[in-house]
Scaffold this motif. Structure first.
Motif, PDB file in Angstrom:
ATOM      1  N   SER A   4       0.951  -1.178   0.029  1.00 31.36           N
ATOM      2  CA  SER A   4      -0.118   0.150  -0.011  1.00 31.36           C
ATOM      3  C   SER A   4       0.978   1.102   0.047  1.00 31.36           C
ATOM      4  CB  SER A   4      -0.945   0.036   1.319  1.00 31.36           C
ATOM      5  OG  SER A   4      -1.539   1.160   1.270  1.00 31.36           O
ATOM      6  N   LYS A   5       0.523   2.373  -0.636  1.00 34.59           N
ATOM      7  CA  LYS A   5       1.199   3.596  -0.716  1.00 34.59           C
ATOM      8  C   LYS A   5       0.921   4.253   0.676  1.00 34.59           C
ATOM      9  CE  LYS A   5      -1.941   6.319  -3.380  1.00 34.59           C
ATOM     10  NZ  LYS A   5      -2.308   7.204  -4.490  1.00 34.59           N
ATOM     11  N   PHE A   6      -0.076   3.858   1.423  1.00 35.48           N
ATOM     12  CA  PHE A   6      -0.303   4.617   2.801  1.00 35.48           C
ATOM     13  C   PHE A   6       0.297   3.888   3.838  1.00 35.48           C
ATOM     14  CE2 PHE A   6      -3.851   5.511  -0.356  1.00 35.48           C
ATOM     15  CZ  PHE A   6      -3.594   6.957  -0.133  1.00 35.48           C
ATOM     16  N   LEU A   7       0.579   4.567   4.851  1.00 29.96           N
ATOM     17  CA  LEU A   7       0.925   3.913   6.069  1.00 29.96           C
ATOM     18  C   LEU A   7      -0.040   3.225   6.989  1.00 29.96           C
ATOM     19  CD1 LEU A   7       3.095   6.843   7.416  1.00 29.96           C
ATOM     20  CD2 LEU A   7       4.167   4.875   6.490  1.00 29.96           C
ATOM     21  N   ASP A   8       0.431   2.124   7.577  1.00 35.56           N
ATOM     22  CA  ASP A   8      -0.658   1.427   8.449  1.00 35.56           C
ATOM     23  C   ASP A   8      -0.722   2.090   9.760  1.00 35.56           C
ATOM     24  OD1 ASP A   8      -2.497  -0.375   9.731  1.00 35.56           O
ATOM     25  OD2 ASP A   8      -1.026  -1.964   9.505  1.00 35.56           O
ATOM     26  N   LEU A  13       5.476   2.319  14.493  1.00 33.55           N
ATOM     27  CA  LEU A  13       6.316   3.350  13.623  1.00 33.55           C
ATOM     28  C   LEU A  13       5.594   4.198  12.921  1.00 33.55           C
ATOM     29  CD1 LEU A  13       9.142   4.166  13.142  1.00 33.55           C
ATOM     30  CD2 LEU A  13       9.380   2.580  11.276  1.00 33.55           C
ATOM     31  N   SER A  14       4.468   3.809  12.266  1.00 33.23           N
ATOM     32  CA  SER A  14       3.531   4.548  11.438  1.00 33.23           C
ATOM     33  C   SER A  14       2.830   5.565  12.233  1.00 33.23           C
ATOM     34  CB  SER A  14       2.749   3.669  10.375  1.00 33.23           C
ATOM     35  OG  SER A  14       3.465   2.789   9.861  1.00 33.23           O
ATOM     36  N   PHE A  15       2.372   4.886  13.150  1.00 34.39           N
ATOM     37  CA  PHE A  15       1.485   5.937  14.122  1.00 34.39           C
ATOM     38  C   PHE A  15       2.681   6.917  14.750  1.00 34.39           C
ATOM     39  CE2 PHE A  15      -0.500   7.158  18.312  1.00 34.39           C
ATOM     40  CZ  PHE A  15      -1.639   6.852  17.935  1.00 34.39           C
ATOM     41  N   LYS A  16       3.716   6.764  15.191  1.00 32.88           N
ATOM     42  CA  LYS A  16       4.534   7.773  15.738  1.00 32.88           C
ATOM     43  C   LYS A  16       4.877   8.850  14.625  1.00 32.88           C
ATOM     44  CE  LYS A  16       6.712   5.631  19.561  1.00 32.88           C
ATOM     45  NZ  LYS A  16       7.995   4.951  20.156  1.00 32.88           N
ATOM     46  N   LYS A  17       5.066   8.278  13.322  1.00 29.50           N
ATOM     47  CA  LYS A  17       5.273   9.156  12.294  1.00 29.50           C
ATOM     48  C   LYS A  17       4.238  10.246  11.877  1.00 29.50           C
ATOM     49  CE  LYS A  17       8.176   9.960   8.814  1.00 29.50           C
ATOM     50  NZ  LYS A  17       9.634  10.428   9.097  1.00 29.50           N
ATOM     51  N   MET A  18       2.934   9.509  12.023  1.00 31.17           N
ATOM     52  CA  MET A  18       1.822  10.686  11.982  1.00 31.17           C
ATOM     53  C   MET A  18       1.530  11.490  12.961  1.00 31.17           C
ATOM     54  SD  MET A  18      -0.808   8.172   9.956  1.00 31.17           S
ATOM     55  CE  MET A  18      -0.930   6.704  11.260  1.00 31.17           C
ATOM     56  N   PHE A  19       1.729  11.011  14.217  1.00 32.62           N
ATOM     57  CA  PHE A  19       1.213  11.937  15.388  1.00 32.62           C
ATOM     58  C   PHE A  19       2.283  12.510  16.474  1.00 32.62           C
ATOM     59  CE2 PHE A  19      -2.612   8.749  14.507  1.00 32.62           C
ATOM     60  CZ  PHE A  19      -3.364   9.792  14.081  1.00 32.62           C
ATOM     61  N   ASP A  20       3.477  11.954  16.063  1.00 33.59           N
ATOM     62  CA  ASP A  20       4.459  12.508  16.990  1.00 33.59           C
ATOM     63  C   ASP A  20       5.304  13.612  16.704  1.00 33.59           C
ATOM     64  OD1 ASP A  20       6.159  12.305  19.385  1.00 33.59           O
ATOM     65  OD2 ASP A  20       7.249  10.673  18.742  1.00 33.59           O
ATOM     66  N   VAL A  66       9.622   6.574  27.492  1.00 31.20           N
ATOM     67  CA  VAL A  66       8.232   6.346  27.696  1.00 31.20           C
ATOM     68  C   VAL A  66       7.532   6.968  26.572  1.00 31.20           C
ATOM     69  CG1 VAL A  66       8.171   6.717  30.218  1.00 31.20           C
ATOM     70  CG2 VAL A  66       8.049   8.653  28.982  1.00 31.20           C
ATOM     71  N   ASP A  67       6.306   6.595  26.075  1.00 26.11           N
ATOM     72  CA  ASP A  67       5.854   7.073  24.861  1.00 26.11           C
ATOM     73  C   ASP A  67       4.770   8.183  25.243  1.00 26.11           C
ATOM     74  OD1 ASP A  67       6.941   5.664  22.914  1.00 26.11           O
ATOM     75  OD2 ASP A  67       5.393   3.984  23.190  1.00 26.11           O
ATOM     76  N   VAL A  68       4.058   8.099  26.474  1.00 27.56           N
ATOM     77  CA  VAL A  68       3.038   8.900  26.902  1.00 27.56           C
ATOM     78  C   VAL A  68       3.213   9.248  28.375  1.00 27.56           C
ATOM     79  CG1 VAL A  68       0.419   9.248  27.251  1.00 27.56           C
ATOM     80  CG2 VAL A  68       1.421   7.863  25.241  1.00 27.56           C
ATOM     81  N   LEU A  69       3.296  10.609  28.583  1.00 23.88           N
ATOM     82  CA  LEU A  69       3.408  11.121  29.885  1.00 23.88           C
ATOM     83  C   LEU A  69       2.121  11.880  30.157  1.00 23.88           C
ATOM     84  CD1 LEU A  69       5.061  11.260  32.652  1.00 23.88           C
ATOM     85  CD2 LEU A  69       6.224  13.245  31.603  1.00 23.88           C
ATOM     86  N   HIS A  70       1.260  11.697  31.072  1.00 17.96           N
ATOM     87  CA  HIS A  70      -0.065  12.137  31.630  1.00 17.96           C
ATOM     88  C   HIS A  70      -0.109  12.700  32.576  1.00 17.96           C
ATOM     89  CE1 HIS A  70      -4.064  13.013  31.300  1.00 17.96           C
ATOM     90  NE2 HIS A  70      -4.328  12.070  32.440  1.00 17.96           N
ATOM     91  N   TRP A  71      -0.672  13.777  33.135  1.00 23.69           N
ATOM     92  CA  TRP A  71      -0.868  14.457  34.234  1.00 23.69           C
ATOM     93  C   TRP A  71      -1.871  15.447  34.433  1.00 23.69           C
ATOM     94  CZ3 TRP A  71       3.172  16.186  31.572  1.00 23.69           C
ATOM     95  CH2 TRP A  71       3.484  17.443  31.389  1.00 23.69           C
ATOM     96  N   TYR A  72      -2.536  15.475  35.337  1.00 23.76           N
ATOM     97  CA  TYR A  72      -3.817  16.760  35.520  1.00 23.76           C
ATOM     98  C   TYR A  72      -3.438  18.049  35.890  1.00 23.76           C
ATOM     99  CZ  TYR A  72      -6.835  12.857  34.357  1.00 23.76           C
ATOM    100  OH  TYR A  72      -7.494  11.869  33.740  1.00 23.76           O
TER     101      TYR A  72
END
Length: 72
Positions: A4-8, A13-20, A66-72
């Motif tokens: 596919s010409k699109f990222l899965d 790796l694709s997710f990080k490329k799109m959103f990070d 870490v991938d996600v760091l969350h705090w309120y």
């Protein structure tokens, strides 16, 4: 096999490329609000990208990544 010409987006790796990245911040905010089904009063309006590498406070301790760091 045809590639596919699109990222899965299910691929890490694709997710990080799109959103990070700062340039895709609006896409990430929209994605999180949709996937978490937040109402308009609870919606995420801003996010901050921090370093994923957590340096130890003591030199001989292990460092963490870490991938996600969350705090309120």
């Amino acid at each position: 096999m045809a590639l596919s010409k699109f990222l899965d987006p299910k691929n890490n790796l694709s997710f990080k490329k799109m959103f990070d990245s700062e340039k895709n911040k609006n896409i990430l905010i929209h994605f999180l609000n949709d996937i978490l089904d937040f109402s308009s009063s609870d919606q995420i309006k801003e996010i901050e990208f921090l370093s994923t590498i957590m340096d130890p406070k003591i030199a001989f301790d292990k460092s963490s990544i870490v991938d996600v760091l969350h705090w309120y």
